[in-house]
Write a protein that holds these residues in place. Structure first.
Motif, PDB file in Angstrom:
ATOM      1  N   ALA A  94       0.834  -1.206   0.000  1.00 23.44           N
ATOM      2  CA  ALA A  94       0.000   0.000   0.000  1.00 23.44           C
ATOM      3  C   ALA A  94       0.867   1.253   0.000  1.00 23.44           C
ATOM      4  O   ALA A  94       0.632   2.188  -0.780  1.00 23.44           O
ATOM      5  CB  ALA A  94      -0.935  -0.011   1.203  1.00 23.44           C
ATOM      6  N   LEU A  95       1.866   1.297   0.845  1.00 27.29           N
ATOM      7  CA  LEU A  95       2.722   2.484   0.931  1.00 27.29           C
ATOM      8  C   LEU A  95       3.574   2.644  -0.328  1.00 27.29           C
ATOM      9  O   LEU A  95       3.754   3.769  -0.822  1.00 27.29           O
ATOM     10  CB  LEU A  95       3.589   2.424   2.186  1.00 27.29           C
ATOM     11  CG  LEU A  95       2.814   2.494   3.511  1.00 27.29           C
ATOM     12  CD1 LEU A  95       3.756   2.302   4.697  1.00 27.29           C
ATOM     13  CD2 LEU A  95       2.031   3.786   3.639  1.00 27.29           C
ATOM     14  N   ALA A  96       4.060   1.536  -0.891  1.00 28.74           N
ATOM     15  CA  ALA A  96       4.839   1.611  -2.127  1.00 28.74           C
ATOM     16  C   ALA A  96       3.992   2.123  -3.288  1.00 28.74           C
ATOM     17  O   ALA A  96       4.503   2.774  -4.197  1.00 28.74           O
ATOM     18  CB  ALA A  96       5.430   0.242  -2.463  1.00 28.74           C
ATOM     19  N   ALA A  97       2.690   1.845  -3.235  1.00 30.85           N
ATOM     20  CA  ALA A  97       1.781   2.298  -4.291  1.00 30.85           C
ATOM     21  C   ALA A  97       1.276   3.715  -4.028  1.00 30.85           C
ATOM     22  O   ALA A  97       0.436   4.209  -4.767  1.00 30.85           O
ATOM     23  CB  ALA A  97       0.614   1.331  -4.430  1.00 30.85           C
ATOM     24  N   GLY A  98       1.776   4.350  -2.964  1.00 29.40           N
ATOM     25  CA  GLY A  98       1.455   5.751  -2.738  1.00 29.40           C
ATOM     26  C   GLY A  98       0.407   6.052  -1.698  1.00 29.40           C
ATOM     27  O   GLY A  98      -0.056   7.193  -1.601  1.00 29.40           O
ATOM     28  N   ALA A  99       0.003   5.060  -0.899  1.00 28.24           N
ATOM     29  CA  ALA A  99      -0.972   5.347   0.158  1.00 28.24           C
ATOM     30  C   ALA A  99      -0.407   6.415   1.090  1.00 28.24           C
ATOM     31  O   ALA A  99       0.764   6.371   1.469  1.00 28.24           O
ATOM     32  CB  ALA A  99      -1.304   4.082   0.946  1.00 28.24           C
ATOM     33  N   VAL A 100      -1.256   7.369   1.446  1.00 29.70           N
ATOM     34  CA  VAL A 100      -0.845   8.431   2.366  1.00 29.70           C
ATOM     35  C   VAL A 100      -0.653   7.851   3.759  1.00 29.70           C
ATOM     36  O   VAL A 100       0.281   8.210   4.464  1.00 29.70           O
ATOM     37  CB  VAL A 100      -1.891   9.566   2.386  1.00 29.70           C
ATOM     38  CG1 VAL A 100      -1.550  10.619   3.413  1.00 29.70           C
ATOM     39  CG2 VAL A 100      -2.022  10.186   0.996  1.00 29.70           C
ATOM     40  N   CYS A 101      -1.555   6.946   4.144  1.00 33.30           N
ATOM     41  CA  CYS A 101      -1.492   6.304   5.457  1.00 33.30           C
ATOM     42  C   CYS A 101      -1.972   4.865   5.346  1.00 33.30           C
ATOM     43  O   CYS A 101      -2.789   4.537   4.486  1.00 33.30           O
ATOM     44  CB  CYS A 101      -2.391   7.014   6.472  1.00 33.30           C
ATOM     45  SG  CYS A 101      -1.839   8.639   6.960  1.00 33.30           S
ATOM     46  N   PHE A 102      -1.469   4.038   6.237  1.00 35.46           N
ATOM     47  CA  PHE A 102      -1.915   2.661   6.390  1.00 35.46           C
ATOM     48  C   PHE A 102      -2.405   2.556   7.820  1.00 35.46           C
ATOM     49  O   PHE A 102      -1.611   2.650   8.758  1.00 35.46           O
ATOM     50  CB  PHE A 102      -0.759   1.696   6.120  1.00 35.46           C
ATOM     51  CG  PHE A 102      -1.144   0.251   6.187  1.00 35.46           C
ATOM     52  CD1 PHE A 102      -1.605  -0.402   5.060  1.00 35.46           C
ATOM     53  CD2 PHE A 102      -1.022  -0.450   7.378  1.00 35.46           C
ATOM     54  CE1 PHE A 102      -1.951  -1.748   5.113  1.00 35.46           C
ATOM     55  CE2 PHE A 102      -1.362  -1.796   7.438  1.00 35.46           C
ATOM     56  CZ  PHE A 102      -1.826  -2.446   6.310  1.00 35.46           C
ATOM     57  N   LEU A 103      -3.712   2.399   7.992  1.00 34.22           N
ATOM     58  CA  LEU A 103      -4.320   2.401   9.322  1.00 34.22           C
ATOM     59  C   LEU A 103      -4.744   0.998   9.724  1.00 34.22           C
ATOM     60  O   LEU A 103      -5.386   0.292   8.945  1.00 34.22           O
ATOM     61  CB  LEU A 103      -5.532   3.332   9.336  1.00 34.22           C
ATOM     62  CG  LEU A 103      -5.239   4.791   9.006  1.00 34.22           C
ATOM     63  CD1 LEU A 103      -6.514   5.519   8.620  1.00 34.22           C
ATOM     64  CD2 LEU A 103      -4.564   5.462  10.196  1.00 34.22           C
ATOM     65  N   ARG A 104      -4.385   0.622  10.939  1.00 34.62           N
ATOM     66  CA  ARG A 104      -4.773  -0.679  11.481  1.00 34.62           C
ATOM     67  C   ARG A 104      -6.033  -0.505  12.312  1.00 34.62           C
ATOM     68  O   ARG A 104      -6.056   0.297  13.243  1.00 34.62           O
ATOM     69  CB  ARG A 104      -3.661  -1.237  12.354  1.00 34.62           C
ATOM     70  CG  ARG A 104      -2.414  -1.503  11.578  1.00 34.62           C
ATOM     71  CD  ARG A 104      -1.283  -1.918  12.471  1.00 34.62           C
ATOM     72  NE  ARG A 104      -0.098  -2.117  11.639  1.00 34.62           N
ATOM     73  CZ  ARG A 104       1.021  -2.623  12.080  1.00 34.62           C
ATOM     74  NH1 ARG A 104       1.146  -2.968  13.338  1.00 34.62           N
ATOM     75  NH2 ARG A 104       2.034  -2.773  11.267  1.00 34.62           N
ATOM     76  N   LYS A 105      -7.085  -1.255  11.957  1.00 35.10           N
ATOM     77  CA  LYS A 105      -8.329  -1.224  12.727  1.00 35.10           C
ATOM     78  C   LYS A 105      -8.141  -2.014  14.011  1.00 35.10           C
ATOM     79  O   LYS A 105      -7.540  -3.091  13.966  1.00 35.10           O
ATOM     80  CB  LYS A 105      -9.474  -1.848  11.937  1.00 35.10           C
ATOM     81  CG  LYS A 105      -9.890  -1.099  10.705  1.00 35.10           C
ATOM     82  CD  LYS A 105     -11.022  -1.872  10.049  1.00 35.10           C
ATOM     83  CE  LYS A 105     -11.463  -1.308   8.739  1.00 35.10           C
ATOM     84  NZ  LYS A 105     -12.503  -2.113   8.100  1.00 35.10           N
ATOM     85  N   PRO A 106      -8.668  -1.569  15.117  1.00 37.85           N
ATOM     86  CA  PRO A 106      -9.272  -0.244  15.291  1.00 37.85           C
ATOM     87  C   PRO A 106      -8.176   0.811  15.379  1.00 37.85           C
ATOM     88  O   PRO A 106      -7.099   0.564  15.919  1.00 37.85           O
ATOM     89  CB  PRO A 106     -10.025  -0.361  16.610  1.00 37.85           C
ATOM     90  CG  PRO A 106      -9.275  -1.405  17.385  1.00 37.85           C
ATOM     91  CD  PRO A 106      -8.707  -2.354  16.353  1.00 37.85           C
ATOM     92  N   PHE A 107      -8.435   1.961  14.833  1.00 42.17           N
ATOM     93  CA  PHE A 107      -7.450   3.028  14.852  1.00 42.17           C
ATOM     94  C   PHE A 107      -7.988   4.205  15.647  1.00 42.17           C
ATOM     95  O   PHE A 107      -9.185   4.332  15.890  1.00 42.17           O
ATOM     96  CB  PHE A 107      -7.050   3.475  13.438  1.00 42.17           C
ATOM     97  CG  PHE A 107      -8.210   3.642  12.498  1.00 42.17           C
ATOM     98  CD1 PHE A 107      -9.003   4.769  12.534  1.00 42.17           C
ATOM     99  CD2 PHE A 107      -8.498   2.654  11.586  1.00 42.17           C
ATOM    100  CE1 PHE A 107     -10.076   4.912  11.676  1.00 42.17           C
ATOM    101  CE2 PHE A 107      -9.566   2.786  10.713  1.00 42.17           C
ATOM    102  CZ  PHE A 107     -10.359   3.919  10.763  1.00 42.17           C
ATOM    103  N   ASP A 108      -7.079   5.042  16.050  1.00 38.94           N
ATOM    104  CA  ASP A 108      -7.404   6.236  16.812  1.00 38.94           C
ATOM    105  C   ASP A 108      -8.009   7.277  15.874  1.00 38.94           C
ATOM    106  O   ASP A 108      -7.477   7.520  14.781  1.00 38.94           O
ATOM    107  CB  ASP A 108      -6.112   6.769  17.455  1.00 38.94           C
ATOM    108  CG  ASP A 108      -6.335   8.035  18.229  1.00 38.94           C
ATOM    109  OD1 ASP A 108      -6.923   7.967  19.317  1.00 38.94           O
ATOM    110  OD2 ASP A 108      -5.930   9.101  17.718  1.00 38.94           O
ATOM    111  N   ASN A 109      -9.128   7.866  16.282  1.00 42.80           N
ATOM    112  CA  ASN A 109      -9.783   8.872  15.440  1.00 42.80           C
ATOM    113  C   ASN A 109      -8.862  10.035  15.105  1.00 42.80           C
ATOM    114  O   ASN A 109      -8.888  10.550  13.989  1.00 42.80           O
ATOM    115  CB  ASN A 109     -11.051   9.394  16.126  1.00 42.80           C
ATOM    116  CG  ASN A 109     -12.149   8.360  16.177  1.00 42.80           C
ATOM    117  OD1 ASN A 109     -12.108   7.346  15.482  1.00 42.80           O
ATOM    118  ND2 ASN A 109     -13.141   8.593  17.013  1.00 42.80           N
ATOM    119  N   CYS A 110      -8.046  10.438  16.052  1.00 39.79           N
ATOM    120  CA  CYS A 110      -7.121  11.556  15.804  1.00 39.79           C
ATOM    121  C   CYS A 110      -6.100  11.193  14.732  1.00 39.79           C
ATOM    122  O   CYS A 110      -5.732  12.032  13.909  1.00 39.79           O
ATOM    123  CB  CYS A 110      -6.424  11.979  17.090  1.00 39.79           C
ATOM    124  SG  CYS A 110      -7.531  12.762  18.282  1.00 39.79           S
ATOM    125  N   ALA A 111      -5.656   9.944  14.732  1.00 43.42           N
ATOM    126  CA  ALA A 111      -4.703   9.500  13.703  1.00 43.42           C
ATOM    127  C   ALA A 111      -5.359   9.553  12.326  1.00 43.42           C
ATOM    128  O   ALA A 111      -4.757  10.028  11.359  1.00 43.42           O
ATOM    129  CB  ALA A 111      -4.210   8.087  14.009  1.00 43.42           C
TER     130      ALA A 111
END
Length: 124
Positions: A94-111
């Motif tokens: 995902a990051l190599a393809a240009g994703a701005v962020c990779f979020l792991r569920k559950p994630f912090d709303n602020c993140a």
């Protein structure tokens, strides 16, 4: 008049979609919800969002496949990827393809909100 940034959320889990929608609307984002990558792709004729937030595990076309396709067709569209099944290989793809962020569920709303704001700021 300022226009609210428009975010597309693609997740096959109704509860996740609606919870994210509530959060983002409370932060003055405009939101469109999709239960599949195919439904999102069909909507592009009507409106291109300012940011795409997609789950990886989807029926049909996966979130990573959607990200790769959007990178080819709309390379300036920022994409955030989320998953409940984080694997290093998926994160790296995902990051190599240009994703701005990779979020792991559950994630912090602020993140999440920080990632969205960075993504949108980068498109202006």
């Amino acid at each position: 008049m300022d226009v609210s940034p428009h975010i597309a959320i693609v997740d096959d889990d109704d509860a996740i979609r609606y919870a994210l929608s509530s959060l983002l609307r409370s932060e003055d984002f405009s939101v469109s919800l999709f239960d599949s990558a195919e439904a999102f792709l069909q909507s592009l004729a009507n409106q291109l969002p300012q940011c795409l937030l997609t789950d990886i595990q989807l029926p049909g076309l996966s979130g990573l496949d959607l990200q790769f396709r959007m990178r080819a067709e709309q390379p300036l569209l920022p994409v955030l990827v989320m998953t409940a099944f984080p694997e290093d290989k998926l994160r790296d793809q995902a990051l190599a393809a240009g994703a701005v962020c990779f979020l792991r569920k559950p994630f912090d709303n602020c993140a999440l909100l920080g990632c969205l704001r960075r993504a949108i700021a980068g498109t202006n």
